[in-house]
Design a protein around this motif. Structure first.
Motif, short mmCIF file in Angstrom:
data_model
loop_
_atom_site.label_atom_id
_atom_site.label_comp_id
_atom_site.label_asym_id
_atom_site.label_seq_id
_atom_site.Cartn_x
_atom_site.Cartn_y
_atom_site.Cartn_z
N MET A 1 0.84 -1.17 0.00
CA MET A 1 0.00 0.00 0.00
C MET A 1 0.90 1.25 0.00
O MET A 1 1.81 1.36 0.80
CB MET A 1 -0.90 -0.03 1.24
CG MET A 1 -1.89 1.08 1.24
SD MET A 1 -2.98 1.14 2.69
CE MET A 1 -3.52 -0.50 2.86
N LEU B 1 -10.24 6.31 -0.06
CA LEU B 1 -10.25 4.84 -0.01
C LEU B 1 -8.82 4.36 -0.21
O LEU B 1 -8.36 4.18 -1.34
CB LEU B 1 -11.18 4.28 -1.10
CG LEU B 1 -12.60 4.88 -1.10
CD1 LEU B 1 -13.35 4.43 -2.33
CD2 LEU B 1 -13.34 4.50 0.15
N ARG B 2 -8.11 4.16 0.90
CA ARG B 2 -6.67 3.86 0.85
C ARG B 2 -6.36 2.53 0.15
O ARG B 2 -5.38 2.43 -0.57
CB ARG B 2 -6.09 3.84 2.25
CG ARG B 2 -6.00 5.20 2.88
CD ARG B 2 -5.48 5.12 4.31
NE ARG B 2 -4.29 4.32 4.42
CZ ARG B 2 -3.06 4.81 4.47
NH1 ARG B 2 -2.89 6.10 4.42
NH2 ARG B 2 -2.02 4.02 4.57
N ASP B 3 -7.20 1.52 0.36
CA ASP B 3 -6.93 0.21 -0.23
C ASP B 3 -7.06 0.20 -1.74
O ASP B 3 -6.44 -0.60 -2.43
CB ASP B 3 -7.81 -0.86 0.40
CG ASP B 3 -9.29 -0.54 0.30
OD1 ASP B 3 -9.64 0.65 0.20
OD2 ASP B 3 -10.10 -1.49 0.32
N LYS B 4 -7.85 1.13 -2.31
CA LYS B 4 -8.06 1.20 -3.76
C LYS B 4 -7.35 2.38 -4.41
O LYS B 4 -7.44 2.56 -5.62
CB LYS B 4 -9.55 1.31 -4.06
CG LYS B 4 -10.35 0.09 -3.63
CD LYS B 4 -11.79 0.25 -3.98
CE LYS B 4 -12.60 -0.94 -3.52
NZ LYS B 4 -14.01 -0.79 -3.82
N ASN B 5 -6.65 3.22 -3.61
CA ASN B 5 -5.97 4.43 -4.10
C ASN B 5 -6.95 5.36 -4.81
O ASN B 5 -6.65 5.93 -5.85
CB ASN B 5 -4.81 4.10 -5.04
CG ASN B 5 -3.63 3.52 -4.30
OD1 ASN B 5 -3.51 3.69 -3.10
ND2 ASN B 5 -2.77 2.83 -5.02
N LYS B 6 -8.13 5.51 -4.24
CA LYS B 6 -9.16 6.37 -4.82
C LYS B 6 -9.70 7.32 -3.77
O LYS B 6 -9.53 7.11 -2.58
CB LYS B 6 -10.30 5.53 -5.40
CG LYS B 6 -9.85 4.69 -6.57
CD LYS B 6 -11.00 3.99 -7.23
CE LYS B 6 -10.48 3.22 -8.44
NZ LYS B 6 -11.54 2.93 -9.36
N PRO C 1 -15.93 7.06 -6.80
CA PRO C 1 -14.51 7.31 -6.52
C PRO C 1 -13.73 7.65 -7.79
O PRO C 1 -14.07 7.21 -8.89
CB PRO C 1 -14.03 5.98 -5.94
CG PRO C 1 -15.24 5.22 -5.59
CD PRO C 1 -16.34 5.70 -6.45
N HIS D 1 -9.51 8.03 -9.12
CA HIS D 1 -8.16 7.64 -8.73
C HIS D 1 -7.35 8.86 -8.32
O HIS D 1 -7.45 9.93 -8.93
CB HIS D 1 -7.47 6.91 -9.90
CG HIS D 1 -6.33 6.06 -9.45
ND1 HIS D 1 -5.06 6.56 -9.29
CD2 HIS D 1 -6.26 4.76 -9.10
CE1 HIS D 1 -4.26 5.59 -8.87
NE2 HIS D 1 -4.97 4.48 -8.75
#
Length: 103
Positions: A1, A30-35, A65, A67
């Motif tokens: 991450m 949304l840290r897990d999706k980089n969005k 969301p 990016h």
């Protein structure tokens, strides 16, 4: 991450994609999706079934969301800037690389 340099509450400008040039405030990251979800940008229509809390149902507009690579932070001068980190008084702070001011 990876470390995201955009936080919720920041004002950002979209630098790529269909919504290029639009500005808004980051509502959620949304840290897990980089969005990130930006207020008023990347709106989609979503169908909602009737329920007890929403007996009418229908089509609702909501933000989707986007990016974080398509977003640039806006500093106090209203210009887009990149973000860096430095230590100040023993604390790690974000600063604008264009104006060298603490964000």
């Amino acid at each position: 991450m990876t470390k995201l340099k955009i936080k919720s509450g920041d004002t950002v400008r979209v630098i790529a994609g269909d919504h290029k040039g639009q500005e808004g405030k980051v509502q959620k990251v949304l840290r897990d999706k980089n969005k990130a979800i930006v207020e008023g940008i990347n709106m989609i229509s979503k169908h909602e079934k009737p329920s007890a809390s929403n007996p009418q149902g229908g089509i609702k507009e909501k933000e989707a969301p986007i990016h974080v690579s398509n977003l640039a932070l806006i500093d106090k001068n209203g210009k887009t800037t990149r973000v860096g980190y430095k230590e100040e008084d023993g604390k790690k702070v974000r600063f604008s690389k264009k104006s060298n001011e603490v964000i």
